[in-house]
Design a protein around this motif. Structure first.
Motif, PDB file in Angstrom:
ATOM      1  N   CYS A 582     -15.161  -1.970  11.167  1.00 16.34           N
ATOM      2  CA  CYS A 582     -13.727  -1.230  11.108  1.00 16.34           C
ATOM      3  C   CYS A 582     -12.944  -2.181  12.085  1.00 16.34           C
ATOM      4  CB  CYS A 582     -13.730   0.176  11.679  1.00 16.34           C
ATOM      5  SG  CYS A 582     -14.578   1.325  10.566  1.00 16.34           S
ATOM      6  N   ILE A 583     -13.177  -2.402  13.100  1.00 23.39           N
ATOM      7  CA  ILE A 583     -12.477  -3.492  14.028  1.00 23.39           C
ATOM      8  C   ILE A 583     -12.136  -4.797  13.458  1.00 23.39           C
ATOM      9  CG2 ILE A 583     -12.476  -4.767  16.319  1.00 23.39           C
ATOM     10  CD1 ILE A 583     -14.389  -2.611  17.367  1.00 23.39           C
ATOM     11  N   GLY A 584     -13.285  -4.993  12.671  1.00 20.67           N
ATOM     12  CA  GLY A 584     -12.752  -6.631  11.903  1.00 20.67           C
ATOM     13  C   GLY A 584     -11.781  -6.502  10.865  1.00 20.67           C
ATOM     14  N   THR A 585     -11.995  -5.224  10.143  1.00 20.79           N
ATOM     15  CA  THR A 585     -11.031  -4.924   9.036  1.00 20.79           C
ATOM     16  C   THR A 585      -9.651  -4.636   9.598  1.00 20.79           C
ATOM     17  OG1 THR A 585     -13.023  -4.046   7.788  1.00 20.79           O
ATOM     18  CG2 THR A 585     -10.600  -3.519   7.136  1.00 20.79           C
ATOM     19  N   SER A 586      -9.575  -4.085  10.846  1.00 19.62           N
ATOM     20  CA  SER A 586      -8.213  -3.783  11.118  1.00 19.62           C
ATOM     21  C   SER A 586      -7.145  -4.800  11.142  1.00 19.62           C
ATOM     22  CB  SER A 586      -8.201  -3.160  12.309  1.00 19.62           C
ATOM     23  OG  SER A 586      -8.712  -4.235  13.523  1.00 19.62           O
ATOM     24  N   SER A 587      -8.003  -6.205  11.297  1.00 21.57           N
ATOM     25  CA  SER A 587      -6.863  -7.408  11.453  1.00 21.57           C
ATOM     26  C   SER A 587      -6.602  -7.854  10.126  1.00 21.57           C
ATOM     27  CB  SER A 587      -7.579  -8.545  12.225  1.00 21.57           C
ATOM     28  OG  SER A 587      -9.001  -8.684  11.542  1.00 21.57           O
ATOM     29  N   ILE A 588      -7.588  -8.001   9.177  1.00 15.18           N
ATOM     30  CA  ILE A 588      -7.326  -8.709   7.883  1.00 15.18           C
ATOM     31  C   ILE A 588      -6.853  -7.810   6.807  1.00 15.18           C
ATOM     32  CG2 ILE A 588      -8.991 -10.495   8.294  1.00 15.18           C
ATOM     33  CD1 ILE A 588     -11.096  -8.477   6.678  1.00 15.18           C
ATOM     34  N   ILE A 589      -6.669  -6.493   7.151  1.00 17.25           N
ATOM     35  CA  ILE A 589      -5.914  -5.287   6.352  1.00 17.25           C
ATOM     36  C   ILE A 589      -4.668  -5.733   6.128  1.00 17.25           C
ATOM     37  CG2 ILE A 589      -5.347  -3.876   8.048  1.00 17.25           C
ATOM     38  CD1 ILE A 589      -6.637  -2.776   4.665  1.00 17.25           C
ATOM     39  N   PHE A 590      -3.870  -6.549   7.126  1.00 19.57           N
ATOM     40  CA  PHE A 590      -2.491  -6.936   7.145  1.00 19.57           C
ATOM     41  C   PHE A 590      -2.273  -7.747   5.720  1.00 19.57           C
ATOM     42  CE2 PHE A 590      -2.777  -5.394  11.520  1.00 19.57           C
ATOM     43  CZ  PHE A 590      -1.372  -4.880  11.583  1.00 19.57           C
ATOM     44  N   ILE A 591      -3.114  -8.445   5.547  1.00 16.25           N
ATOM     45  CA  ILE A 591      -3.061  -9.300   4.285  1.00 16.25           C
ATOM     46  C   ILE A 591      -2.824  -8.680   3.162  1.00 16.25           C
ATOM     47  CG2 ILE A 591      -4.184 -11.290   3.032  1.00 16.25           C
ATOM     48  CD1 ILE A 591      -5.775 -12.036   5.415  1.00 16.25           C
ATOM     49  N   PRO A 592      -3.588  -7.846   2.515  1.00 11.29           N
ATOM     50  CA  PRO A 592      -3.074  -7.140   1.341  1.00 11.29           C
ATOM     51  C   PRO A 592      -2.102  -6.095   1.654  1.00 11.29           C
ATOM     52  CG  PRO A 592      -5.397  -6.198   2.347  1.00 11.29           C
ATOM     53  CD  PRO A 592      -5.057  -7.551   2.977  1.00 11.29           C
ATOM     54  N   ILE A 593      -1.744  -5.598   2.760  1.00 11.43           N
ATOM     55  CA  ILE A 593      -0.609  -4.512   3.096  1.00 11.43           C
ATOM     56  C   ILE A 593       0.510  -5.470   2.674  1.00 11.43           C
ATOM     57  CG2 ILE A 593       0.649  -3.523   4.935  1.00 11.43           C
ATOM     58  CD1 ILE A 593      -1.994  -2.228   5.892  1.00 11.43           C
ATOM     59  N   TYR A 594       0.845  -6.624   3.447  1.00  8.34           N
ATOM     60  CA  TYR A 594       2.038  -7.460   3.361  1.00  8.34           C
ATOM     61  C   TYR A 594       2.275  -7.865   1.919  1.00  8.34           C
ATOM     62  CZ  TYR A 594       5.458 -10.821   3.882  1.00  8.34           C
ATOM     63  OH  TYR A 594       6.842 -11.464   3.744  1.00  8.34           O
ATOM     64  N   MET A 595       0.940  -8.195   1.191  1.00 10.44           N
ATOM     65  CA  MET A 595       1.221  -8.651  -0.377  1.00 10.44           C
ATOM     66  C   MET A 595       1.943  -7.531  -1.241  1.00 10.44           C
ATOM     67  SD  MET A 595      -2.383 -10.683  -1.106  1.00 10.44           S
ATOM     68  CE  MET A 595      -2.534 -12.238  -0.735  1.00 10.44           C
ATOM     69  N   ILE A 596       1.344  -6.259  -1.126  1.00 14.33           N
ATOM     70  CA  ILE A 596       2.178  -4.910  -1.357  1.00 14.33           C
ATOM     71  C   ILE A 596       3.420  -4.919  -1.321  1.00 14.33           C
ATOM     72  CG2 ILE A 596       1.946  -2.520  -2.053  1.00 14.33           C
ATOM     73  CD1 ILE A 596      -1.219  -2.821  -1.628  1.00 14.33           C
ATOM     74  N   TYR A 597       3.718  -5.032  -0.003  1.00 18.11           N
ATOM     75  CA  TYR A 597       4.946  -4.911   0.650  1.00 18.11           C
ATOM     76  C   TYR A 597       5.829  -5.946  -0.010  1.00 18.11           C
ATOM     77  CZ  TYR A 597       8.941  -5.459   3.617  1.00 18.11           C
ATOM     78  OH  TYR A 597      10.034  -5.809   4.273  1.00 18.11           O
ATOM     79  N   ARG A 598       5.555  -7.053   0.168  1.00 13.39           N
ATOM     80  CA  ARG A 598       6.450  -8.349  -0.630  1.00 13.39           C
ATOM     81  C   ARG A 598       6.585  -7.854  -2.134  1.00 13.39           C
ATOM     82  NH1 ARG A 598       9.073 -12.914   1.200  1.00 13.39           N
ATOM     83  NH2 ARG A 598       9.699 -13.971  -0.570  1.00 13.39           N
ATOM     84  N   LEU A 599       5.679  -7.581  -2.847  1.00 15.50           N
ATOM     85  CA  LEU A 599       5.803  -7.317  -4.505  1.00 15.50           C
ATOM     86  C   LEU A 599       6.846  -6.242  -4.470  1.00 15.50           C
ATOM     87  CD1 LEU A 599       2.194  -7.671  -5.831  1.00 15.50           C
ATOM     88  CD2 LEU A 599       4.101  -9.248  -5.950  1.00 15.50           C
ATOM     89  N   VAL A 600       6.728  -5.066  -3.507  1.00 15.90           N
ATOM     90  CA  VAL A 600       7.692  -4.068  -3.690  1.00 15.90           C
ATOM     91  C   VAL A 600       9.191  -4.365  -3.474  1.00 15.90           C
ATOM     92  CG1 VAL A 600       8.109  -1.680  -2.842  1.00 15.90           C
ATOM     93  CG2 VAL A 600       5.662  -2.324  -3.362  1.00 15.90           C
ATOM     94  N   ILE A 601       9.238  -4.938  -2.575  1.00 15.32           N
ATOM     95  CA  ILE A 601      10.788  -5.432  -2.048  1.00 15.32           C
ATOM     96  C   ILE A 601      11.435  -6.579  -2.917  1.00 15.32           C
ATOM     97  CG2 ILE A 601      10.257  -4.781   0.252  1.00 15.32           C
ATOM     98  CD1 ILE A 601      10.209  -7.567   1.010  1.00 15.32           C
ATOM     99  N   THR A 602      10.627  -7.441  -3.557  1.00 14.23           N
ATOM    100  CA  THR A 602      10.956  -8.386  -4.575  1.00 14.23           C
ATOM    101  C   THR A 602      11.654  -7.721  -5.647  1.00 14.23           C
ATOM    102  OG1 THR A 602       9.546 -10.004  -3.535  1.00 14.23           O
ATOM    103  CG2 THR A 602      10.624 -10.477  -5.465  1.00 14.23           C
ATOM    104  N   PRO A 603      13.118  -7.955  -6.228  1.00 13.52           N
ATOM    105  CA  PRO A 603      13.519  -7.553  -7.347  1.00 13.52           C
ATOM    106  C   PRO A 603      12.964  -8.246  -8.595  1.00 13.52           C
ATOM    107  CG  PRO A 603      14.987  -8.955  -6.260  1.00 13.52           C
ATOM    108  CD  PRO A 603      13.835  -8.875  -5.218  1.00 13.52           C
ATOM    109  N   GLY A 604      13.134  -7.937  -9.630  1.00 12.81           N
ATOM    110  CA  GLY A 604      12.631  -8.380 -11.030  1.00 12.81           C
ATOM    111  C   GLY A 604      11.548  -7.768 -11.396  1.00 12.81           C
ATOM    112  N   THR A 605      11.079  -8.310 -12.801  1.00  8.98           N
ATOM    113  CA  THR A 605       9.898  -7.548 -13.401  1.00  8.98           C
ATOM    114  C   THR A 605       8.598  -8.196 -12.548  1.00  8.98           C
ATOM    115  OG1 THR A 605       9.476  -9.714 -14.696  1.00  8.98           O
ATOM    116  CG2 THR A 605      10.927  -8.130 -15.577  1.00  8.98           C
ATOM    117  N   LEU A 606       7.483  -7.536 -12.886  1.00 14.97           N
ATOM    118  CA  LEU A 606       6.230  -7.991 -12.140  1.00 14.97           C
ATOM    119  C   LEU A 606       6.072  -9.475 -12.182  1.00 14.97           C
ATOM    120  CD1 LEU A 606       3.771  -6.929 -10.422  1.00 14.97           C
ATOM    121  CD2 LEU A 606       2.693  -6.624 -12.724  1.00 14.97           C
TER     122      LEU A 606
END
Length: 632
Positions: A582-606
């Motif tokens: 859990c401690i190890g995952t708590s750092s790398i979880i930011f990678i998929p979180i930011y990917m999702i965030y980036r795709l959500v805020i970017t306009p246009g089709t998928l």
């Protein structure tokens, strides 16, 4: 490097796809390697930044008008990024970062556990095809883009920006336990200023009835329950683990270790608060002093009776070991964690280099020095272990049972205590451990500092001293759990789980992002712009295929067989493995979180969102004679 020319001339017209010169700036179509700049005195917001202020990296200040680009002249003040005072400052800083406590105890132990001299074969292979190419890649990335671990991804592949945040979290985890080991060394250093070292006798208040000093002149019998005075000093006086029942009952905080750690963080703060100009001077001491001490200890160890037994045990090849998979895994993990890509440090340090600095030569020199230091440290350790075996009349394998910090704080400390001039050798040995750890701490925190200051220049750009103060206080408070009576158990847990698999995952994704998304051709062109020649096929193959496979191999091996932790007489319960992951995952979880965030805020089709998210969005300024060019 020079300021952009601020000529008042109107921008000339450029046909699509052609290069032109405007206001002293060479401009290319965005499809080429250079970003279109319509006016030498304007900074245009790129995709994802439209209408916002320009992102100016740490050391730069910029003013951007919100007016549209209509040919009016706008003033932009561009200050040069801070650079190293001398080339040697950079080299010593990188060497000081790479050469740490692990070189002194981890490599010798892993070497003799995995076939002695035969281990050098997989170690060298893993260094040539995995460690050094990744080391070189990070130095080149940082030097070309001149940004820390967070903002650099806007210039490479924006969707992977979460890697930068993950790196910062990992560095904070390391700072929370690594400096505690230095606090132990500092406690030993203070305790060494006595005529008789306190871990040489069994007459101290912390000793038990099982304490047995086999170095005494009296005839003593070593039994199954016998404990050396050095071990009791380490476990009962320094750590006081007998006052803790394990991770579920850590006990109180040791005020002695707390004061030691407070002093260490004070030294760290005043060494890095002003930037690389000051830390580059401090490493002249912290990076060179350990080599002087290693040489003294090597000469002293070689003259001890029985030293040859330790050297023979250290280097005697066991060729059958090469057929075992775990030997190759250990070799890959050792070279990777020794050179240290993935912590943001190499990106940060190289970002303060001159643009045309020969980072290729730097990578080869510093990685070679690091590997040789590990090898020589083995002789320093095993000559003394051979001496211990001679005195105990035991085999070296019995003496060399201790692993990790215990090898330094119990076995080596005990050997030093029974040498002539023991006080002198104890002082210089623990002073060496302290300096080895300090420059690694400087580097780890600089990775976070540069990353945050480059990402938020308008918030922290002029407040570096304040930010560094807040960061050191945060790291000190985060270390409190490791200062408890059961703190050694926490250190072991963090060392095994908080950094290992997380850093491997980060560097794997980093190598994939650079080689496959940013493009190996583009990256090699960047290197060519800096050095004048592009990397050869060997480096290209390593970056594209060999190094990622190398990282995937080590990561999968670790995850398939997680280590069963044991420290002293304490077996870690099963739930600690879950906590560790859990401690190890708590750092790398930011990678998929930011990917999702980036795709959500970017306009246009998928499809459009994905394409925009993997396309560099911010220009990289590169010098070209007396002018600057903006490159993507």
């Amino acid at each position: 490097e020079t300021e952009p020319l601020t000529s008042k001339k109107d921008a000339s017209d450029c046909s699509k796809g052609e290069d032109c010169k405007e206001n002293g700036l060479v401009v290319r179509n965005p499809k080429s390697a250079l970003r279109l700049v319509e006016d030498g005195n304007k900074v245009h917001p790129s995709q994802g930044d439209k209408g916002g202020a320009a992102q100016i990296s740490n050391g730069y200040s910029g003013v951007q008008s919100s007016a549209p680009c209509n040919g009016e002249q706008q003033l932009m003040e561009l200050e040069d990024r801070e650079t190293w005072s001398k080339k040697i400052d950079f080299l010593l800083s990188v060497i000081g970062y790479a050469v740490d406590l692990g070189n002194v105890w981890r490599f010798p132990y892993i070497c003799y556990q995995n076939g002695g001299g035969a281990f050098l074969i997989p170690y060298t292979i893993m260094a040539l095809f995995g460690g050094i190419p990744l080391f070189y890649m990070e130095l080149a990335l940082g030097q070309y883009h001149r940004n820390g671990c967070i903002s650099i991804w806007r210039k490479i592949c924006p969707i992977f920006k979460g890697i930068g945040f993950a790196i910062c979290i990992i560095d904070l985890y390391v700072a929370s336990y690594y400096n505690t080991i230095m606090a132990w060394a500092f406690y030993y250093l203070i305790s060494s200023f006595t005529a008789e070292l306190p871990w040489t006798s069994c007459t101290n208040p912390w000793n038990t009835g099982n304490c047995t000093n086999y170095f005494s002149k009296d005839n003593v019998s070593w039994s199954l329950h016998s404990i050396s005075p050095a071990e009791e000093f380490y476990t009962r006086q320094v750590l006081q683990v007998h006052r803790s029942n394990g991770l579920d009952d850590l006990g109180g905080i040791s005020w002695q270790l707390t004061l030691c750690l407070l002093l260490i963080f004070t030294i760290v703060y005043f060494s890095i608060w002003k930037g690389v100009k000051t830390s580059g001077k401090v490493v002249w001491v912290t990076a060179t002093f350990p080599y002087i001490i290693l040489f003294i200890l090597l000469v002293r160890g070689a003259t001890l009776p029985g030293a040859w037994r330790g050297v023979l045990y250290y280097l005697k090849p066991d060729w059958q070991k090469l057929l075992a998979t775990e030997v190759w895994v250990d070799a890959a993990a050792q070279i990777f964690f020794s050179l240290g890509p993935g912590f943001g440090v190499l990106l940060a340090y190289s970002s303060y280099n001159k643009f045309h600095n020969n980072c290729y030569q730097d990578a080869l020199v510093t990685s070679t020095v690091n590997c040789l230091t590990s090898f020589v440290s083995g002789f320093v350790i095993f000559t003394v272990l051979g001496y211990m075996a001679e005195m105990r009349n035991e085999d070296v394998s019995e003496v060399a049972k201790d692993t990790g910090p215990s090898l330094l704080f119990i076995t080596y400390a005990e050997a030093i205590a029974n040498m002539p001039a023991s006080t002198f050798f104890a002082i210089i040995f623990f002073l060496m451990l302290l300096t080895l750890g300090l420059d690694s701490t400087f580097a780890g925190l600089e990775g976070v500092i540069t990353g945050v200051l480059d990402e938020f220049p308008h918030v922290w750009g002029k407040r570096r001293e304040l930010f560094v103060l807040g960061l050191t206080i945060l790291c000190f408070l985060g270390s409190l759990a490791t200062l408890t009576f059961g703190g050694a158990y926490v250190v072991k847990l963090f060392e095994e789980y908080a950094t290992g698999p997380a850093v491997l995952t980060v560097v794997f994704l980093e190598a994939v992002a650079v080689s496959w998304f940013y493009g190996i051709t583009q990256f090699c062109n960047d290197v060519k712009e800096m050095l004048g020649s592009a990397p050869g096929w060997y480096w290209r193959v390593c970056w594209v295929a060999v190094s990622p496979l190398f990282l995937l191999f080590v990561t999968c091996s670790f995850l398939s067989s997680p280590p069963e932790l044991r420290l002293f007489d304490y077996d870690y319960p099963y739930w600690t493995t879950v906590v560790g992951y859990c401690i190890g995952t708590s750092s790398i979880i930011f990678i998929p979180i930011y990917m999702i965030y980036r795709l959500v805020i970017t306009p246009g089709t998928l499809k459009e969102r994905i394409l925009k998210s993997i396309t560099p969005e911010t220009a990289t300024e590169i010098p070209f004679g007396d002018i600057r060019m903006n490159a993507v």
